[in-house]
Write a protein that holds these residues in place. Structure first.
Motif, PDB file in Angstrom:
ATOM      1  N   ALA B  32      -4.683  33.401  16.522  1.00  0.00           N
ATOM      2  CA  ALA B  32      -4.735  32.556  15.329  1.00  0.00           C
ATOM      3  C   ALA B  32      -4.062  33.266  14.145  1.00  0.00           C
ATOM      4  O   ALA B  32      -3.366  32.637  13.335  1.00  0.00           O
ATOM      5  CB  ALA B  32      -6.189  32.217  14.999  1.00  0.00           C
ATOM      6  N   LEU B  33      -4.263  34.568  14.071  1.00  0.00           N
ATOM      7  CA  LEU B  33      -3.615  35.365  13.019  1.00  0.00           C
ATOM      8  C   LEU B  33      -2.090  35.319  13.185  1.00  0.00           C
ATOM      9  O   LEU B  33      -1.355  35.129  12.204  1.00  0.00           O
ATOM     10  CB  LEU B  33      -4.138  36.802  13.124  1.00  0.00           C
ATOM     11  N   SER B  34      -1.603  35.454  14.410  1.00  0.00           N
ATOM     12  CA  SER B  34      -0.158  35.334  14.667  1.00  0.00           C
ATOM     13  C   SER B  34       0.353  33.968  14.210  1.00  0.00           C
ATOM     14  O   SER B  34       1.430  33.861  13.614  1.00  0.00           O
ATOM     15  CB  SER B  34       0.160  35.443  16.167  1.00  0.00           C
ATOM     16  N   GLY B  35      -0.428  32.941  14.511  1.00  0.00           N
ATOM     17  CA  GLY B  35      -0.020  31.587  14.136  1.00  0.00           C
ATOM     18  C   GLY B  35       0.102  31.438  12.623  1.00  0.00           C
ATOM     19  O   GLY B  35       1.080  30.873  12.129  1.00  0.00           O
ATOM     20  N   VAL B  37       0.469  33.863  10.319  1.00  0.00           N
ATOM     21  CA  VAL B  37       1.568  34.686   9.792  1.00  0.00           C
ATOM     22  C   VAL B  37       2.900  33.988  10.066  1.00  0.00           C
ATOM     23  O   VAL B  37       3.828  34.041   9.255  1.00  0.00           O
ATOM     24  CB  VAL B  37       1.528  36.107  10.387  1.00  0.00           C
ATOM     25  N   GLY B  38       2.980  33.282  11.194  1.00  0.00           N
ATOM     26  CA  GLY B  38       4.178  32.499  11.484  1.00  0.00           C
ATOM     27  C   GLY B  38       4.403  31.405  10.446  1.00  0.00           C
ATOM     28  O   GLY B  38       5.544  31.149  10.034  1.00  0.00           O
ATOM     29  N   GLU B  39       3.311  30.774   9.986  1.00  0.00           N
ATOM     30  CA  GLU B  39       3.459  29.726   8.960  1.00  0.00           C
ATOM     31  C   GLU B  39       3.896  30.320   7.626  1.00  0.00           C
ATOM     32  O   GLU B  39       4.652  29.694   6.865  1.00  0.00           O
ATOM     33  CB  GLU B  39       2.147  28.946   8.805  1.00  0.00           C
ATOM     34  N   LEU B  40       3.438  31.524   7.347  1.00  0.00           N
ATOM     35  CA  LEU B  40       3.879  32.226   6.136  1.00  0.00           C
ATOM     36  C   LEU B  40       5.379  32.546   6.238  1.00  0.00           C
ATOM     37  O   LEU B  40       6.139  32.361   5.276  1.00  0.00           O
ATOM     38  CB  LEU B  40       3.055  33.511   6.003  1.00  0.00           C
ATOM     39  N   ALA B  41       5.812  33.008   7.397  1.00  0.00           N
ATOM     40  CA  ALA B  41       7.236  33.303   7.611  1.00  0.00           C
ATOM     41  C   ALA B  41       8.075  32.036   7.396  1.00  0.00           C
ATOM     42  O   ALA B  41       9.155  32.087   6.790  1.00  0.00           O
ATOM     43  CB  ALA B  41       7.464  33.863   9.016  1.00  0.00           C
ATOM     44  N   ASP B  42       7.545  30.927   7.897  1.00  0.00           N
ATOM     45  CA  ASP B  42       8.181  29.622   7.712  1.00  0.00           C
ATOM     46  C   ASP B  42       8.528  29.321   6.258  1.00  0.00           C
ATOM     47  O   ASP B  42       9.577  28.747   5.961  1.00  0.00           O
ATOM     48  CB  ASP B  42       7.154  28.569   8.157  1.00  0.00           C
ATOM     49  N   VAL B  72      -4.243  33.355   6.547  1.00  0.00           N
ATOM     50  CA  VAL B  72      -4.077  34.680   7.160  1.00  0.00           C
ATOM     51  C   VAL B  72      -5.315  35.537   6.873  1.00  0.00           C
ATOM     52  O   VAL B  72      -5.875  36.167   7.779  1.00  0.00           O
ATOM     53  CB  VAL B  72      -2.808  35.385   6.627  1.00  0.00           C
TER      54      VAL B  72
END
Lengths: 111, 111, 111, 111
Positions: B32-35, B37-42, B72
């Motif tokens: 879930a944390l990876s997910g 952080v991925g949205e933040l990268a987005d 996050v």
């Protein structure tokens, strides 16, 4: 006892002493955060759910987990500092929004 | 003023009220944390360094950044809670180790 | 039948038609890849190992998994193209190195 | 010349020879993919856009970039294999959907 505010200040001082603020841009810090979360994933990827739940019973693994959680937290606190976001306040505001999105009898966790 | 301990307790209560502890295993929380952080990268991926540095001047983007930082942070705090790790303490211990790894005249940031 | 080379060319044409090469820098594409892998993690994070192993038996989930795998592959192929790396060749070269790192009786998978 | 199908088969054989299929579940492979994308982010996180664009001119960095791209590709191909997804076909199907979502005069890249 150290607080989150103390940590923010300690990380500022650490970066300033090394002249690292030029590297610590928001975009770079988001990438650094991805990198550290990836290292955390690395520690758990081959474990069964049971092994993962007992991760802290293995002293070497426990040390590595604490080390990676610290790295993730460092970059998250640095990023929030650079963006002037109060993490605890933002997190409580999101809990309020989640109370509406996911009423207490909500059957599935938030995606 | 709310503290990190208050946040940990609020997130525990939120999960308990929805019976979500069965989902919040360490392995699932790392994903879930990876997910998140991925949205933040987005949010930052197509911005120039300059646009990223001024992200908070755009009200809509600023709102989204706060929202994703909160997500996050939620999962990081939940994960640390499940693993019984004190995030602030772990972060300070890591600063101490980094003082040794990267003396104050160190030319490059930690990878 | 379409090949990986066809895909590389199709993605080049897609970006060129939209003048997106200015966004598709290596650094930005790495972030985009993080974002898409995060969306893939999202799909699997709350599933038990058994549910995850049967993901493709659920038509809606299967559609989403294909969609996210496609997004990850798009950005990986674009990134390799921009860096002038032949993905298949690099992958075979790495298998050779892994043959040495992990002899056939190696008990644990590569981290 | 090696193809993507050859790579899929080579990775199957590599895992089979080490009895690693028990680790290579979809959920675990998604985490491994996150981990490897994190290592790729690591290589680019402190580079300026210009340095990142010239990454392959530095022999040591170029070697590491190829190495990490290979790792990402390995896990993506393994994951797709386990889920019985044809990556090239899924990627072309997604281009078709993107043609509709982002007409050729679309001003912004896909998020």
């Amino acid at each position: 006892m150290n607080t989150l505010a103390d940590l923010k200040n300690a990380l500022r001082a650490f970066a300033a002493a090394r002249d690292w603020d030029r590297y610590h841009t928001p975009k770079n810090l988001v990438m650094a955060l991805s990198g550290e979360v990836g290292e955390l994933a690395d520690l758990f990827q081959w474990l069964t759910p049971e092994q993962a739940a007992n991760a802290m019973a293995d002293p070497e693994l426990a040390w590595n987990v604490r080390d990676e959680l610290a790295d993730v937290f460092h970059y998250l606190v640095r990023l929030a500092d650079k963006l002037d976001v109060d993490l605890v306040e933002a997190a409580f505001a999101k809990i309020e929004r989640n109370e509406t999105r996911f009423p207490a009898d909500s059957p599935k966790p938030l995606a």
